[in-house]
Write a protein that holds these residues in place. Sequence first.
Motif, mmCIF file in Angstrom:
data_model
loop_
_atom_site.group_PDB
_atom_site.id
_atom_site.type_symbol
_atom_site.label_atom_id
_atom_site.label_comp_id
_atom_site.label_asym_id
_atom_site.label_seq_id
_atom_site.Cartn_x
_atom_site.Cartn_y
_atom_site.Cartn_z
ATOM 1 N N LYS A 92 7.461 5.465 13.732
ATOM 2 C CA LYS A 92 7.596 4.127 13.136
ATOM 3 C C LYS A 92 7.614 3.034 14.201
ATOM 4 N N ALA A 95 4.122 2.567 15.551
ATOM 5 C CA ALA A 95 3.301 1.837 14.577
ATOM 6 C C ALA A 95 3.667 0.354 14.567
ATOM 7 N N PHE A 96 4.952 0.059 14.723
ATOM 8 C CA PHE A 96 5.401 -1.330 14.750
ATOM 9 C C PHE A 96 4.892 -2.042 16.002
ATOM 10 N N GLN A 99 1.100 -2.272 15.944
ATOM 11 C CA GLN A 99 0.598 -2.887 14.709
ATOM 12 C C GLN A 99 -0.491 -2.041 14.041
ATOM 13 N N GLY A 101 -0.066 -0.363 11.181
ATOM 14 C CA GLY A 101 0.173 -0.234 9.755
ATOM 15 C C GLY A 101 1.226 0.818 9.453
ATOM 16 N N PRO A 102 1.722 0.801 8.227
ATOM 17 C CA PRO A 102 2.792 1.735 7.875
ATOM 18 C C PRO A 102 2.305 3.182 7.777
ATOM 19 N N ILE A 103 3.203 4.084 8.079
ATOM 20 C CA ILE A 103 2.913 5.509 7.995
ATOM 21 C C ILE A 103 3.238 5.966 6.576
ATOM 22 N N PRO A 104 2.282 6.616 5.875
ATOM 23 C CA PRO A 104 2.562 7.056 4.502
ATOM 24 C C PRO A 104 3.449 8.303 4.505
ATOM 25 N N SER A 124 -5.795 8.361 11.622
ATOM 26 C CA SER A 124 -4.582 7.532 11.626
ATOM 27 C C SER A 124 -3.379 8.297 12.171
ATOM 28 N N TRP A 128 -1.155 7.212 15.282
ATOM 29 C CA TRP A 128 0.304 7.058 15.225
ATOM 30 C C TRP A 128 0.982 7.964 16.246
#
Length: 176
Positions: A92, A95-96, A99, A101-104, A124, A128
């Motif tokens: 997380k 990813a932050f 930038q 995007g959010p991890i599903p 992706s 990440w």
Amino acid sequence: MSLPAHPEHRHPFLYRSIVLPVLALLRMGASPQKLAWSIALGLVVGVNPLLGSTTLLCLGLALLFRLNLPASQLANHLMYPVEVVLLFPFLKFGAFVFQTGPIPLAPKVLFAEVRSHPWTLIKSVWLWEWHALAMWAIAGAILLPLIAAILTPVLRRMLVRAEAHHAALATPISTF
């Protein structure tokens, strides 16, 4: 009348599993400073967010820097539960910072992505993972020398105490 405790059961499990092996390494001639760096390496590598890579990575780095293999592997394997706990925060945070995007993480969303865009999801996930590894490497570069600096005086004191204890046991008791 109770029987005396077996020597292996006099100390708690963690003492027997961690402290006694480290004391044995100190008694075998490992310097406190080299042992501190070995343990620090194991602790830092042990939380790397690429699951399944820690043993080989720790082994390779310990060999490269001529550190104590048993100490680094002991610390590395002790960190496995922490590695699992820190996996998602590293993902997380990476990813932050980058930038991406959010991890599903929700199973429904993740399975929907697998069904509809599997190749995009794989790319992706690798992205990440690399970002998480970058965050771990930055944290490790800061924490490794800090942990080694904290452990060195602790291990020096442990060695002095162990030598004093050993000398006291070796000294014959005089009788009147």
